[in-house]
Design an enzyme around this catalytic site. Structure first.
Site, short mmCIF file in Angstrom:
data_model
loop_
_atom_site.label_atom_id
_atom_site.label_comp_id
_atom_site.label_asym_id
_atom_site.label_seq_id
_atom_site.Cartn_x
_atom_site.Cartn_y
_atom_site.Cartn_z
CG ASP A 93 1.53 24.87 43.85
OD1 ASP A 93 0.91 24.42 44.83
OD2 ASP A 93 1.33 25.99 43.37
CG ASP A 128 -3.52 25.80 49.60
OD1 ASP A 128 -3.03 25.21 48.60
OD2 ASP A 128 -3.28 26.99 49.85
CB ALA A 196 -3.93 33.74 49.09
CB CYS A 281 25.46 39.36 36.63
SG CYS A 281 24.44 39.76 35.19
CB CYS A 284 25.35 43.21 33.30
SG CYS A 284 23.58 42.98 33.57
#
Length: 494
Positions: A93, A128, A196, A281, A284
């Site tokens: 980014d 942007d 956004a 998982c 867990c």
């Protein structure tokens, strides 16, 4: 066609695709999750993301690296892949998030793109303007013009094999989002983030989010890989994929773990409130809730983040399998029942059924009618549109019962909610093989009546009779007055 992206399978607006990232020499299968890496934190290492969770791509912030003297020098000397120790593709980014949070940043598009290229980013992002929701149309339009100018700067930059994204802005105005998508698609840039939208998701405005994505998609081409910026909760992935999003970046796995929040596909739970861990998982199955709560803070945060990642990556795999099997909208409907605002999002998605129909396969496995929303699915829209193509006789019986033995009519077709009328020869064709509950709801009957009206309007000279099983008066009002009505329940004496 964009050489970097190829679509392999589709269902509704969702697709399984391949994003070729030449600088990393990898091909990323989409839909894909990009875990967000803060270069100053190490909740889950990038190497572990690749080896344990199967991450093919991640995203980090080049603006943070650029502004930190130590990271800046290391990134230039070692390269981004070595700095993060990640073997897959890395997207960066630009600082636009910081711009939206703090109002200003101290780099230009030219500078940050050059820096991203120098440190070895595989997919770069220009600066942007992330316009928040609900601002004036004038401000949104002015911000969009600035963003488009910066996309043109990015397009002209020498970036070599590095892919460059073209963010699609426009606030909550569909006309601006569509215009932004069309402009971005007209550039030679490569990946198309819808920007956004985090404020919409933070406020559970999934209906507005879907309208924003739908508008952007109308402007973008079918070969445009679409990234939904900041969409990190697995609860809404299926909804966003069904509208046509391919990439998601998530910091939620780490941010939520820091606050002792436990992700599920039905929402978020506080660890303190759990008596059981509703997941299988590795985390867990290794801990009870009490054991997890008793861990030191850093260790508990890491383990919770790992659970959150397992749940998130599992949902991405589940979505891919749903696309391949042709039942993505059934999965979306399951997820929509997790929260009222998710249901708003699903119903808004179906407002765009005609748009989704253009990419929806004409044949799949099975169509399951599971709620009144199913009456608005793209398959129903397509069937109604195709009724105008059918050749009809001078007199036609549409019936929910058996074909009559008399020669009173030139032909007899089936009428089945939610699709409406169709020739009996199509009875074994998708989606007319649909599994529909015996207790047909009002929405399915109304959709069937609308199908009858569509057929009659396209063939005004045909004498049509409909034999129905006790359709309510409000449903029959949707059928043209020229149609003769026969209630089979009355004839059967029921």
């Amino acid at each position: 066609m964009r050489e970097c992206f190829e679509v392999r399978d589709t269902d509704a607006g969702g697709r399984i695709g391949e994003l070729t990232v030449p600088r990393a020499d990898v091909t990323v299968e989409t839909p894909a999750l990009l875990p967000v890496i803060n270069p100053n934190l190490d909740t889950i290492s990038p190497r572990r993301l690749a080896t344990e969770f199967g991450a093919e791509i991640l995203i980090t912030n080049s603006y943070i690296i650029h502004g930190d003297d130590t990271l800046h020098e290391r990134a230039l000397e070692e390269g981004l892949h070595e700095l993060l120790d990640f073997p897959g593709a890395i997207m960066t980014d630009s600082g636009s998030f910081q711009l939206s949070e703090y109002g200003e940043i101290d780099v230009t598009t030219e500078e940050i793109l050059a820096f991203q290229h120098e440190i070895g980013s595989d997919i770069a992002t220009p600066v942007d303007i992330p316009t928040p929701p609900d601002v004036s149309h004038e401000r949104a339009e002015a911000d969009l013009e600035t963003t488009q100018e910066r996309l043109e700067i990015a397009e002209a930059a020498d970036t070599g094999e590095m892919l460059v994204s073209a963010p699609v802005q426009g606030s909550t105005y569909p006309d601006l989002r569509e215009r932004a998508g069309r402009h971005a698609d007209g550039t030679e840039l490569d990946v198309f983030p819808v920007g956004a939208v985090v404020p919409l998701m933070n406020d559970y405005r999934y209906d507005d989010m879907i309208d924003v994505v739908a508008a952007a998609k109308r402007g973008l081409g079918a070969d445009a890989p679409v990234h939904l910026f900041g969409a990190g909760h697995p609860m809404m992935f299926a909804l966003a994929v069904a509208m046509g999003c391919d990439l998601f970046d998530s910091a939620a796995y780490a941010l939520y773990a820091r606050d002792d929040r436990y992700l599920t596909v039905r929402g978020t739970r506080q660890l303190a409130d759990l008596e059981y861990l509703p997941c299988s998982c590795a985390i867990c199955t290794a801990y009870s809730p009490d054991e997890l709560r008793a861990l030191p803070d850093d260790e508990r945060e890491s383990e919770l983040a790992a659970h959150n990642l397992h749940v998130t990556f599992a949902e991405i795999r589940r979505i891919k399998e749903a696309i391949r099997a042709g039942n993505l909208l059934e999965l979306v409907e399951q997820r929509a029942r997790a929260h009222p605002t998710m249901l708003d999002g699903y119903r808004t998605l179906l407002d765009h059924a005609a748009q989704l129909e253009r990419s929806d396969p004409v044949s799949k496995g099975s169509f399951f009618y599971t709620s009144h929303e199913s009456a608005r699915r793209p398959e129903v829209v397509r069937h109604h549109e195709r009724l105008e193509r059918l050749s009809v006789p001078d007199s036609l019986l549409l019936t929910e019962g058996d074909s009559p033995r008399s020669d009173e009519f030139d032909d007899s077709w089936r009428v089945e909610p939610p699709f409406g009328p169709f020739p009996r020869t199509l009875s074994r064709s998708y989606p007319l093989t649909a599994e529909v509950p015996e207790r047909t709801d009002r929405a399915a009957l109304e959709a069937a009546a609308d199908g009858v009206a569509r057929l009659v309007d396209a063939n005004p000279d045909t004498a049509v009779t409909i034999a129905h099983r006790g359709w309510p008066a409000g449903v029959l009002e949707r059928v043209p007055d020229s149609v003769d009505l026969v209630d089979l329940q009355s004839d059967d004496g029921r």
